[in-house]
Design an enzyme around this catalytic site. Structure first.
Site, short mmCIF file in Angstrom:
data_model
loop_
_atom_site.label_atom_id
_atom_site.label_comp_id
_atom_site.label_asym_id
_atom_site.label_seq_id
_atom_site.Cartn_x
_atom_site.Cartn_y
_atom_site.Cartn_z
N ARG A 1 0.82 -1.22 0.00
CA ARG A 1 0.00 0.00 0.00
C ARG A 1 0.85 1.27 0.00
NH1 ARG A 1 -4.56 -2.14 4.20
NH2 ARG A 1 -5.87 -3.12 2.64
N LYS B 1 -20.03 -16.94 0.94
CA LYS B 1 -21.47 -16.87 1.16
C LYS B 1 -22.24 -16.07 0.13
CE LYS B 1 -21.29 -17.45 6.12
NZ LYS B 1 -21.31 -16.80 7.41
N GLY C 1 -10.30 -8.79 -1.58
CA GLY C 1 -9.40 -9.55 -0.73
C GLY C 1 -8.84 -10.86 -1.25
N GLY D 1 -13.51 -3.61 0.10
CA GLY D 1 -14.89 -3.11 0.23
C GLY D 1 -15.22 -2.04 -0.80
P1 AMP Z 1 -15.14 -14.21 0.65
O1 AMP Z 1 -14.45 -13.41 1.70
O2 AMP Z 1 -16.62 -14.24 0.76
O3 AMP Z 1 -14.65 -13.86 -0.73
O4 AMP Z 1 -14.74 -15.72 0.93
C1 AMP Z 1 -13.44 -16.20 0.82
C2 AMP Z 1 -13.35 -17.44 1.61
O5 AMP Z 1 -14.27 -18.41 1.11
C3 AMP Z 1 -12.00 -18.10 1.56
O6 AMP Z 1 -11.41 -18.01 2.85
C4 AMP Z 1 -12.29 -19.52 1.18
O7 AMP Z 1 -11.59 -20.46 1.97
C5 AMP Z 1 -13.78 -19.66 1.43
N1 AMP Z 1 -14.39 -20.72 0.61
C6 AMP Z 1 -14.36 -20.84 -0.70
N2 AMP Z 1 -14.97 -21.99 -1.09
C7 AMP Z 1 -15.38 -22.61 0.03
C8 AMP Z 1 -16.05 -23.85 0.29
N3 AMP Z 1 -16.40 -24.64 -0.71
N4 AMP Z 1 -16.31 -24.17 1.56
C9 AMP Z 1 -15.95 -23.35 2.56
N5 AMP Z 1 -15.31 -22.17 2.39
C10 AMP Z 1 -15.03 -21.80 1.13
#
Ligand code: AMP
Length: 419
Positions: free
Chosen positions: A35, A221, A377, A400
């Protein structure tokens, strides 16, 4: 609005908002200075013109002044990278800051202490009792908003012009990221080079779209990506759903997902999104197979199976080889690509294959002339992990901020300069 390239900073003091929120170890050594490096072109241009940057930033989430989050810890490194001995003000709005700012000579720089040592930076009250009444909360909010004006005015008073180079905080209407811009006319406020690049990259995927446009949404999610997915449905030709979200969609469609990550309260929403995609003519691309594990661990036993036939006690931790091929075919025929979120638990070495294959397909498409934007991220961590950062068109520094821009929201930090 003026462009930093054309602005002559000679003899001018510039308040430059940067994002020096870098990770520090327990001895206050910087563990990743990306950064700081990202803001160097802007700071160097000001210095080279014979101007004086007054640098403001936040570090961490302090609740008040504390050595732990002092920007003094990074002063030496900033000086080293800039090639000038940067001065330091122990308080961003005290007498010392005003005196040091006023005394700055052309080619000299001043770093202000952490702006978030003051609640006025964010404009949110601090230290409210947990059992504070609604009325007390309201009064505290009003008070901090009131004192925020004075705080902002003081920061603005140090400088002749304002430069915002902190894309990471562009989605916040804070004193130094947005409100301060009101104290400068259109000819004296501008984006820094980094901010300019970020804004252009977002515009390229949101406005001047070369088609087909494919978005790959991964991560954990549906709930955290819903606004983005809805907004993208009106823009993309192909929407690839990957990562943990896969299993909410699969379950909604009647599949067996074992103990895979799922949001049971979002099953209807998943079906709605499938219908919306159909109605808008968007090709919604879902996984067909999964790499499943009998434990949430890198050392778990694994096998591949159809995504909708995952045995009980097993969980999908990445996409399978058929899905890799399916996704790659879509990505490689695209002209605009947005990637946010890994296809699986890429932190475990045994579950990186899907994310790596998506990265490889993006690299191939980019080499064939596509514009690819990677941001948010974990997908940035992915391209860095796979050594692909310089083989995609643009890797955003904003988490974000980037996601909100893609959701179609106006970012206060951008609006304040463009106004
Ligand atoms: P996000 O911050 O929503 O982009 O989520 C990223 C996180 O999602 C990472 O730490 C991944 O390990 C997790 N992730 C991706 N695929 C899966 C999965 N099939 N089951 C559990 N966690 C997951």
């Amino acid at each position: 609005m003026v462009s930093i390239e054309n602005f002559n900073f000679a003899g001018k003091k510039a308040f430059v908002r940067v994002d020096f929120n870098v990770p520090l170890d327990e001895n206050f050594n910087i563990t990743d200075d990306t950064r700081i490096r990202a803001a160097l072109p802007t700071l160097k241009k000001i210095l080279a013109d014979g101007g004086s940057p007054i640098i403001g930033s936040h570090l961490g989430r302090p609740k008040g002044p504390t050595d732990k989050f002092s920007l003094r810890h990074i002063l030496g490194h900033v000086s080293e990278l800039l090639g000038v001995e940067v001065q330091f003000a122990n308080d961003c709005i005290g007498e010392e800051a005003a005196v040091k700012a006023a005394a700055l000579q052309p080619g000299e720089a001043l770093l202000l202490e952490n702006l978030r040592f003051y609640a006025e930076e964010e404009g949110k009250p601090r230290g409210l009792a947990e059992d504070a009444t609604e009325e007390e909360k309201k009064a505290a909010k009003k008070a901090v908003k009131e004192s925020q004006k004075e705080f902002t005015k003081t920061l603005a008073s140090y400088a002749d012009c304002y430069v915002n180079d902190a894309f990471g905080t562009a989605h916040r209407a804070h004193a130094s990221t947005a409100l301060i811009a009101d104290y400068f006319d259109a000819d004296h406020k501008m984006f820094g080079f980094l901010m300019e690049k970020e804004v252009k990259a977002v515009e390229k995927v949101m406005k001047n779209i070369a088609r087909p446009f494919t978005a790959i949404m991964g991560g954990s999610k549906v709930s955290s990506k819903i606004d983005i997915i809805e907004n993208l449905l009106g823009k993309v030709d192909n929407l690839i759903i990957a990562g943990g979200m896969t299993y909410t969609f699969t379950k909604a469609l009647g599949g067996k997902i074992g103990k895979s990550l799922v949001e049971d309260d979002k099953l209807d929403l998943a079906l709605e999104l499938i219908e919306k995609a159909k109605a808008k003519g968007v090709n919604l691309v879902l996984a067909v197979d999964a790499k499943i594990a009998d434990d949430f661990s890198n050392d778990a036993n694994t096998k591949f199976c159809p995504v909708n036939q995952i045995p009980d006690e097993w969980e999908g931790l990445d996409i399978g080889p058929e899905t890799e091929k399916k996704f790659a075919a879509v990505i490689e025929s695209s002209k605009t690509i947005l990637w946010n979120g890994p296809t699986g638990v890429f932190e475990f070495d045994n579950f990186t294959s899907g994310s790596r294959s998506v990265g490889e397909a993006i690299v191939k498409a980019t080499a064939n002339g596509a514009f690819s934007l990677v941001g948010g991220g974990d997908s940035v961590a992915c391209v860095n992990k796979f050594g692909m950062a310089d083989k995609v068109s643009y890797v955003s520094t904003g988490g974000g901020a980037l996601l909100e821009a893609i959701e179609g929201k106006t970012l206060p930090g951008i609006a304040a300069i463009e106004a």
